[in-house]
Scaffold this motif. Structure first.
Motif, PDB file in Angstrom:
ATOM      1  N   SER A 230     107.273  65.017  44.804  1.00  0.00           N
ATOM      2  CA  SER A 230     106.854  66.453  44.359  1.00  0.00           C
ATOM      3  C   SER A 230     106.505  67.225  45.732  1.00  0.00           C
ATOM      4  O   SER A 230     107.061  68.289  45.993  1.00  0.00           O
ATOM      5  N   MET A 231     105.824  66.629  46.700  1.00  0.00           N
ATOM      6  CA  MET A 231     105.298  67.306  47.957  1.00  0.00           C
ATOM      7  C   MET A 231     106.564  67.469  48.655  1.00  0.00           C
ATOM      8  O   MET A 231     106.591  68.678  49.209  1.00  0.00           O
ATOM      9  N   TYR A 232     107.414  66.603  48.805  1.00  0.00           N
ATOM     10  CA  TYR A 232     108.593  66.957  49.615  1.00  0.00           C
ATOM     11  C   TYR A 232     109.525  67.955  48.893  1.00  0.00           C
ATOM     12  O   TYR A 232     109.939  68.975  49.911  1.00  0.00           O
ATOM     13  N   ASN A 234     108.790  70.597  47.221  1.00  0.00           N
ATOM     14  CA  ASN A 234     108.020  71.813  47.249  1.00  0.00           C
ATOM     15  C   ASN A 234     108.155  72.282  48.927  1.00  0.00           C
ATOM     16  O   ASN A 234     108.420  73.496  49.068  1.00  0.00           O
ATOM     17  N   LYS A 235     108.133  71.375  49.865  1.00  0.00           N
ATOM     18  CA  LYS A 235     108.396  71.846  51.266  1.00  0.00           C
ATOM     19  C   LYS A 235     109.763  72.345  51.354  1.00  0.00           C
ATOM     20  O   LYS A 235     110.203  72.747  52.623  1.00  0.00           O
ATOM     21  N   LEU A 236     110.855  71.809  50.638  1.00  0.00           N
ATOM     22  CA  LEU A 236     111.987  72.057  50.700  1.00  0.00           C
ATOM     23  C   LEU A 236     112.705  73.161  49.834  1.00  0.00           C
ATOM     24  O   LEU A 236     113.814  73.593  50.101  1.00  0.00           O
ATOM     25  N   LYS A 237     111.944  73.779  49.445  1.00  0.00           N
ATOM     26  CA  LYS A 237     112.165  75.000  48.630  1.00  0.00           C
ATOM     27  C   LYS A 237     112.450  76.089  49.431  1.00  0.00           C
ATOM     28  O   LYS A 237     111.537  76.283  50.330  1.00  0.00           O
TER      29      LYS A 237
END
Length: 237
Positions: A230-232, A234-237
């Motif tokens: 989920s953290m990845y 979010n950073k890729l949005k």
């Protein structure tokens, strides 16, 4: 309360597979203690395929709880333990090429050898524990070696418990009761997990410490992977 000592061998295995220093073994040891673990366990082997001998030395400066070093007491291992002076040394009779520990000591056959090794460690103020199968005569033999504790080898219990056989706990209970009567402390380890640890703890009288590595690290990867994915995202949005 039974103490949890986290075996960080698998962290070293992951690090070694890529080279470099990721994950950082010392940082993991510090964090595990910060999260509440009451001990750190390592099991260096002669080929240093996971924990390196230098790791064992380096950890001395970061382990602020109990430091437990496991291994077969070959001369190189004995020298390492005497140099680092951990809280506890756990003697395990694994062969050089063993993938993991797969048997406890025959404390009767190896009585004289164990007495010699244990007396040297105790002269240096290091608590000693012997890795044992759940056999009453072996526990009696452990007492005669001068050991402070036994560590019950729990693979058979874990395997049977997973099949629904809760009666597999009985020989461990009897051995713990005998150890308590003889004045031996009781530790346990090997294949203990979130699935079976509560049942084991509730049934073993006077259980002082469990050492858990493979299951705990595997469970940590799986139970934490959703959050990291989920953290990845979010950073890729």
């Amino acid at each position: 309360m039974t103490k949890l000592s986290v075996n960080i061998n698998k962290i070293a295995t992951l690090r070694n597979s890529r080279g470099g220093n990721v994950p950082n073994l010392l940082k993991v040891a510090q964090d595990v203690q910060r999260f509440g673990a009451e001990g750190i366990t390592v099991h260096p082997r002669p080929d240093e395929r996971h924990i390196r001998y230098q790791d064992t030395r380096d950890l001395v400066s970061v382990v602020t709880t109990e430091y437990n070093i496991e291994g077969n007491p070959i001369p190189k291992f004995i020298d390492l333990v005497l140099e680092t002076k951990p809280t506890q040394v756990t003697l395990v009779p694994d062969s050089i090429d063993a993938i993991t520990s797969n048997a406890g000591w025959d404390t009767i056959k190896h009585k004289d050898f164990l007495i010699e090794v244990i007396s040297e460690f105790k002269r240096n103020g290091i608590r000693t524990s012997i890795f044992t199968n759940p056999d009453l005569k072996i526990i009696e033999g452990a007492k005669l070696t001068g050991a402070d504790r036994i560590e019950l080898y729990t693979e058979e219990f874990a395997e049977q418990y997973a099949k629904g056989n809760k009666l597999a706990i009985e020989p461990y209970v009897k051995c713990a009761e005998l150890a308590n009567e003889l004045g031996l402390g009781v530790n346990a380890g090997h294949d203990l997990s979130l699935e079976n640890i509560k049942f084991f703890k509730e049934n073993i009288p006077g259980l002082l410490e469990v050492s858990i590595g493979h299951a705990l690290i595997s469970e940590s990867i799986y139970l934490g992977i959703e959050n990291v994915v989920s953290m990845y995202l979010n950073k890729l949005k």
